[in-house]
Design an enzyme around this catalytic site. Sequence first.
Site, PDB file in Angstrom:
ATOM      1  N   ASP A  90     -27.447 -26.032   8.883  1.00  0.00           N
ATOM      2  CA  ASP A  90     -26.983 -25.088   9.906  1.00  0.00           C
ATOM      3  C   ASP A  90     -27.621 -23.740   9.583  1.00  0.00           C
ATOM      4  O   ASP A  90     -28.216 -23.560   8.508  1.00  0.00           O
ATOM      5  CB  ASP A  90     -25.444 -25.032   9.862  1.00  0.00           C
ATOM      6  N   CYS A 125     -26.102 -28.717  14.260  1.00  0.00           N
ATOM      7  CA  CYS A 125     -25.158 -28.431  15.348  1.00  0.00           C
ATOM      8  C   CYS A 125     -25.782 -27.578  16.449  1.00  0.00           C
ATOM      9  O   CYS A 125     -25.303 -27.594  17.581  1.00  0.00           O
ATOM     10  CB  CYS A 125     -23.907 -27.747  14.786  1.00  0.00           C
ATOM     11  N   HIS A 132     -15.148 -26.431  12.310  1.00  0.00           N
ATOM     12  CA  HIS A 132     -15.704 -26.734  13.642  1.00  0.00           C
ATOM     13  C   HIS A 132     -15.501 -28.235  13.897  1.00  0.00           C
ATOM     14  O   HIS A 132     -16.462 -29.017  13.929  1.00  0.00           O
ATOM     15  CB  HIS A 132     -17.184 -26.355  13.668  1.00  0.00           C
ATOM     16  N   GLN A 135     -17.450 -30.407  16.574  1.00  0.00           N
ATOM     17  CA  GLN A 135     -18.854 -30.622  16.247  1.00  0.00           C
ATOM     18  C   GLN A 135     -19.031 -31.877  15.393  1.00  0.00           C
ATOM     19  O   GLN A 135     -19.898 -32.718  15.662  1.00  0.00           O
ATOM     20  CB  GLN A 135     -19.402 -29.396  15.486  1.00  0.00           C
ATOM     21  N   ARG A 147     -21.269 -33.829  22.248  1.00  0.00           N
ATOM     22  CA  ARG A 147     -20.118 -32.913  22.233  1.00  0.00           C
ATOM     23  C   ARG A 147     -19.246 -33.170  23.459  1.00  0.00           C
ATOM     24  O   ARG A 147     -18.018 -33.244  23.372  1.00  0.00           O
ATOM     25  CB  ARG A 147     -20.601 -31.444  22.251  1.00  0.00           C
ATOM     26  N   ARG A 166     -12.238 -20.409  20.459  1.00  0.00           N
ATOM     27  CA  ARG A 166     -13.285 -20.107  19.473  1.00  0.00           C
ATOM     28  C   ARG A 166     -13.017 -18.695  18.975  1.00  0.00           C
ATOM     29  O   ARG A 166     -13.015 -17.736  19.771  1.00  0.00           O
ATOM     30  CB  ARG A 166     -14.675 -20.204  20.098  1.00  0.00           C
TER      31      ARG A 166
HETATM   32  N1  NVA Z   1     -22.032 -22.004  11.550  1.00  0.00           N
HETATM   33  C1  NVA Z   1     -22.400 -21.532  12.869  1.00  0.00           C
HETATM   34  C2  NVA Z   1     -22.172 -22.592  13.866  1.00  0.00           C
HETATM   35  C3  NVA Z   1     -22.522 -22.231  15.282  1.00  0.00           C
HETATM   36  C4  NVA Z   1     -22.245 -23.338  16.250  1.00  0.00           C
HETATM   37  C5  NVA Z   1     -21.588 -20.294  13.209  1.00  0.00           C
HETATM   38  O1  NVA Z   1     -20.393 -20.278  12.906  1.00  0.00           O
HETATM   39  O2  NVA Z   1     -22.156 -19.349  13.735  1.00  0.00           O
HETATM   40  N1   CP Z   2     -22.872 -26.151  18.208  1.00  0.00           N
HETATM   41  C1   CP Z   2     -22.174 -25.259  18.930  1.00  0.00           C
HETATM   42  O1   CP Z   2     -20.937 -25.139  18.794  1.00  0.00           O
HETATM   43  O2   CP Z   2     -22.927 -24.531  19.782  1.00  0.00           O
HETATM   44  P1   CP Z   2     -22.475 -23.248  20.628  1.00  0.00           P
HETATM   45  O3   CP Z   2     -22.305 -22.126  19.641  1.00  0.00           O
HETATM   46  O4   CP Z   2     -23.601 -23.017  21.582  1.00  0.00           O
HETATM   47  O5   CP Z   2     -21.181 -23.543  21.317  1.00  0.00           O
END
Ligand code: NVA
Ligand code: CP
Length: 334
Positions: free
Chosen positions: A225, A265, A136, A139, A293, A109
């Site tokens: 989101d 998500c 992502h 997801q 997930r 990540r």
């Molecule tokens: N769009 C959000 C998703 C978090 C799971 C982010 O990138 O922070």
């Molecule tokens: N939806 C998701 O990826 O959640 P986290 O940021 O908690 O991993």
Amino acid sequence: MSTAKPAMKHYLQFKDLGRDDYAYLFERARWIKGEFKAYRRYWPLADRTLVMIFEKASTRTRLSFEAGMQQLGGMAIYLNTRDSQLGRGEPIEDSAQVISRMSDVVMIRTYEQGIVERFAANSRVPVINGLTNEYHPCQIMADIFTYIEHRGPIQGKTVAWIGDSNNVCHTWLQAAEVLGFEVRVATPPGYEVEPERAGLRGAGHFRQFADPMEAVRGVDIVTTDVWTSMGFEAENEARMRDFADYRVDGEMMRAAHPEAIFLHCLPAHRGEEVTAEVIDGPQSFVWDEAENRMHVQKALLEYLLLGRVNAASLNDQPRGKAIPDRGEPGERQD
Ligand code: NVA
Ligand code: CP
């Protein structure tokens, strides 16, 4: 179970796999979920190691990968920027060389998509994108699996995306191309989808709307989101103003198809991108979505490490049926 070593594959974007791969993975995830619910041990990844690298925060991604890998008989190691040499400038290429010599699969990540691509280019083992600024994919695999469980195939359906055209939105758009459905995106002016950044092949599977009520009319899935994704915190104040009319509420859900489901998500901000009435309401499937997930990622890990296993006996339940909650003592509850 097949014994031939599969060709090495990475999973960096949704479009890295094809329609046929997803059909296999969804079926596989359904079976793996059933085994988990019944406490049946399934350890195909015994002695295998997953390394998870986090440069951004996470609850679901860490938990689902770590628990999932252990449930498959393997182990998972957590690294973050703060406590590793990644935060002290060791080149990503060097990190990839070292980490991939001590593990069997890596999940990352991070920020720019280019970082996971550079890691993958220098890795001896499969690399999975656990979220970047651009995509992502795990997801959306879970989101679509959730839809299939509750409503059946997604082909030909319509999805309304309300809010920011971010990493999760881009991935929905790629999924629409791969699996054959339509995404209607409603964003404020200045936040529209950039098809090249979304990695799209064409514009045949998405339509852009300024008015969210127009976008949701008759759709099968309504989703959104946070307005400010990780890494974009400096824009938060402007975004709170710009997105104020792009909150999913009860009126929007009533304009969607009567069987429409709501997905997010998570983490969610009630009162910002979605009202509590919607996310905590009867059309919301966000808890199944979060749990899924783990199930889809277990199918993905197995697939990347072992290839397709013999699933001939796994077709005994029709697609579109949720795993039943048998409610027997000693079985996990849905
Ligand atoms: N769009 C959000 C998703 C978090 C799971 C982010 O990138 O922070
Ligand atoms: N939806 C998701 O990826 O959640 P986290 O940021 O908690 O991993």
